[in-house]
Scaffold this motif. Structure first.
Motif, mmCIF file in Angstrom:
data_model
loop_
_atom_site.group_PDB
_atom_site.id
_atom_site.type_symbol
_atom_site.label_atom_id
_atom_site.label_comp_id
_atom_site.label_asym_id
_atom_site.label_seq_id
_atom_site.Cartn_x
_atom_site.Cartn_y
_atom_site.Cartn_z
ATOM 1 N N GLY A 52 7.896 8.902 13.015
ATOM 2 C CA GLY A 52 8.395 9.675 11.880
ATOM 3 C C GLY A 52 8.640 8.815 10.652
ATOM 4 O O GLY A 52 8.349 9.233 9.531
ATOM 5 N N ILE A 53 9.174 7.618 10.860
ATOM 6 C CA ILE A 53 9.427 6.699 9.741
ATOM 7 C C ILE A 53 8.111 6.364 9.053
ATOM 8 O O ILE A 53 7.993 6.433 7.821
ATOM 9 C CB ILE A 53 10.143 5.420 10.234
ATOM 10 N N ARG A 54 7.112 6.008 9.845
ATOM 11 C CA ARG A 54 5.813 5.635 9.264
ATOM 12 C C ARG A 54 5.140 6.829 8.576
ATOM 13 O O ARG A 54 4.555 6.688 7.507
ATOM 14 C CB ARG A 54 4.920 5.006 10.312
ATOM 15 N N ALA A 55 5.250 8.010 9.157
ATOM 16 C CA ALA A 55 4.668 9.213 8.543
ATOM 17 C C ALA A 55 5.374 9.527 7.219
ATOM 18 O O ALA A 55 4.717 9.866 6.228
ATOM 19 C CB ALA A 55 4.762 10.398 9.502
ATOM 20 N N PHE A 56 6.695 9.421 7.210
ATOM 21 C CA PHE A 56 7.460 9.684 5.989
ATOM 22 C C PHE A 56 7.036 8.742 4.870
ATOM 23 O O PHE A 56 6.751 9.172 3.752
ATOM 24 C CB PHE A 56 8.958 9.540 6.268
ATOM 25 N N TYR A 57 6.992 7.446 5.160
ATOM 26 C CA TYR A 57 6.646 6.491 4.112
ATOM 27 C C TYR A 57 5.180 6.561 3.712
ATOM 28 O O TYR A 57 4.831 6.254 2.574
ATOM 29 C CB TYR A 57 7.080 5.077 4.489
ATOM 30 N N LYS A 58 4.317 7.023 4.610
ATOM 31 C CA LYS A 58 2.921 7.243 4.228
ATOM 32 C C LYS A 58 2.852 8.314 3.142
ATOM 33 O O LYS A 58 2.128 8.169 2.149
ATOM 34 C CB LYS A 58 2.092 7.663 5.446
ATOM 35 N N GLU A 59 3.618 9.388 3.314
ATOM 36 C CA GLU A 59 3.660 10.444 2.291
ATOM 37 C C GLU A 59 4.269 9.927 0.988
ATOM 38 O O GLU A 59 3.802 10.268 -0.099
ATOM 39 C CB GLU A 59 4.424 11.664 2.799
ATOM 40 N N CYS A 60 5.308 9.111 1.098
ATOM 41 C CA CYS A 60 5.912 8.522 -0.111
ATOM 42 C C CYS A 60 4.883 7.704 -0.877
ATOM 43 O O CYS A 60 4.799 7.781 -2.113
ATOM 44 C CB CYS A 60 7.110 7.646 0.256
ATOM 45 N N TRP A 61 4.095 6.904 -0.158
ATOM 46 C CA TRP A 61 3.061 6.094 -0.818
ATOM 47 C C TRP A 61 2.000 6.978 -1.451
ATOM 48 O O TRP A 61 1.478 6.657 -2.535
ATOM 49 C CB TRP A 61 2.429 5.107 0.165
ATOM 50 N N ASN A 62 1.642 8.098 -0.828
ATOM 51 C CA ASN A 62 0.671 9.016 -1.428
ATOM 52 C C ASN A 62 1.176 9.523 -2.770
ATOM 53 O O ASN A 62 0.426 9.582 -3.748
ATOM 54 C CB ASN A 62 0.373 10.186 -0.490
ATOM 55 N N VAL A 63 2.451 9.902 -2.832
ATOM 56 C CA VAL A 63 3.033 10.373 -4.088
ATOM 57 C C VAL A 63 3.066 9.233 -5.112
ATOM 58 O O VAL A 63 2.677 9.409 -6.267
ATOM 59 C CB VAL A 63 4.450 10.950 -3.865
ATOM 60 N N PHE A 64 3.519 8.059 -4.677
ATOM 61 C CA PHE A 64 3.573 6.903 -5.579
ATOM 62 C C PHE A 64 2.190 6.591 -6.138
ATOM 63 O O PHE A 64 2.026 6.379 -7.346
ATOM 64 C CB PHE A 64 4.138 5.679 -4.853
ATOM 65 N N ASP A 65 1.175 6.560 -5.277
ATOM 66 C CA ASP A 65 -0.179 6.247 -5.735
ATOM 67 C C ASP A 65 -0.688 7.287 -6.724
ATOM 68 O O ASP A 65 -1.351 6.944 -7.709
ATOM 69 C CB ASP A 65 -1.137 6.126 -4.548
ATOM 70 N N SER A 66 -0.367 8.556 -6.493
ATOM 71 C CA SER A 66 -0.770 9.616 -7.430
ATOM 72 C C SER A 66 -0.092 9.431 -8.780
ATOM 73 O O SER A 66 -0.738 9.531 -9.830
ATOM 74 C CB SER A 66 -0.414 10.996 -6.869
ATOM 75 N N LEU A 67 1.206 9.169 -8.763
ATOM 76 C CA LEU A 67 1.929 8.960 -10.019
ATOM 77 C C LEU A 67 1.449 7.696 -10.728
ATOM 78 O O LEU A 67 1.299 7.680 -11.948
ATOM 79 C CB LEU A 67 3.436 8.865 -9.760
ATOM 80 N N ASN A 68 1.179 6.656 -9.972
ATOM 81 C CA ASN A 68 0.760 5.387 -10.553
ATOM 82 C C ASN A 68 -0.623 5.478 -11.197
ATOM 83 O O ASN A 68 -0.937 4.706 -12.099
ATOM 84 C CB ASN A 68 0.782 4.291 -9.486
ATOM 85 N N ALA A 69 -1.451 6.407 -10.744
ATOM 86 C CA ALA A 69 -2.800 6.569 -11.282
ATOM 87 C C ALA A 69 -2.808 7.337 -12.609
ATOM 88 O O ALA A 69 -3.798 7.307 -13.337
ATOM 89 C CB ALA A 69 -3.685 7.279 -10.264
ATOM 90 N N MET A 70 -1.720 8.009 -12.924
ATOM 91 C CA MET A 70 -1.661 8.830 -14.140
ATOM 92 C C MET A 70 -1.247 7.984 -15.338
ATOM 93 O O MET A 70 -0.522 7.005 -15.189
ATOM 94 C CB MET A 70 -0.652 9.976 -13.959
ATOM 95 N N PRO A 71 -1.697 8.393 -16.525
ATOM 96 C CA PRO A 71 -1.196 7.722 -17.733
ATOM 97 C C PRO A 71 0.320 7.848 -17.809
ATOM 98 O O PRO A 71 0.888 8.880 -17.459
ATOM 99 C CB PRO A 71 -1.862 8.494 -18.868
ATOM 100 N N LEU A 72 0.984 6.810 -18.252
ATOM 101 C CA LEU A 72 2.444 6.791 -18.256
ATOM 102 C C LEU A 72 3.065 7.916 -19.071
ATOM 103 O O LEU A 72 4.050 8.499 -18.672
ATOM 104 C CB LEU A 72 2.949 5.437 -18.758
ATOM 105 N N LEU A 73 2.498 8.238 -20.204
ATOM 106 C CA LEU A 73 3.089 9.280 -21.046
ATOM 107 C C LEU A 73 3.019 10.653 -20.393
ATOM 108 O O LEU A 73 3.799 11.529 -20.710
ATOM 109 C CB LEU A 73 2.408 9.325 -22.410
ATOM 110 N N SER A 74 2.104 10.818 -19.460
ATOM 111 C CA SER A 74 1.966 12.123 -18.826
ATOM 112 C C SER A 74 3.192 12.505 -18.006
ATOM 113 O O SER A 74 3.409 13.665 -17.723
ATOM 114 C CB SER A 74 0.723 12.150 -17.942
ATOM 115 N N LEU A 75 4.016 11.541 -17.626
ATOM 116 C CA LEU A 75 5.209 11.849 -16.850
ATOM 117 C C LEU A 75 6.206 12.674 -17.655
ATOM 118 O O LEU A 75 7.100 13.289 -17.104
ATOM 119 C CB LEU A 75 5.872 10.567 -16.350
ATOM 120 N N GLU A 76 6.039 12.679 -18.972
ATOM 121 C CA GLU A 76 6.926 13.469 -19.823
ATOM 122 C C GLU A 76 6.379 14.870 -20.067
ATOM 123 O O GLU A 76 7.003 15.665 -20.762
ATOM 124 C CB GLU A 76 7.118 12.753 -21.160
#
Length: 86
Positions: A52-76
């Motif tokens: 469960g720990i590994r599955a949880f953090y795998k999903e966290c990394w998926n979200v992080f990677d998606s956010l990291n791929a976007m232009p920074l200003l798009s977060l606003e």
């Protein structure tokens, strides 16, 4: 990345332990800069929860990677974010 986008840089001094939690019953959990080391320490405390720990953090990394791929200003821009995640 944000500084590079505006042509700036800064020297960083790595901290091997990002956060050190001091919890009840003398439980101590360190969040290491080396992510796998952190996960191993967490699993050592909760061995039955490793899957469960590994599955949880795998999903966290998926979200992080998606956010990291976007232009920074798009977060606003909520509508842009909405489109990215649908």
């Amino acid at each position: 990345r944000a500084l590079a986008d505006v042509g700036q840089s800064i020297e960083l001094i790595p901290d091997p332990v990002q956060i050190n939690y001091h919890l009840p019953n003398d439980l101590e959990l360190r969040v290491h800069k080396d992510f796998e080391r952190y996960v191993q320490e967490l699993v050592a405390i909760f061995p039955k929860e490793e899957k469960g720990i590994r599955a949880f953090y795998k999903e966290c990394w998926n979200v992080f990677d998606s956010l990291n791929a976007m232009p920074l200003l798009s977060l606003e821009e909520p509508m842009y974010l909405f489109g990215v995640f649908l």
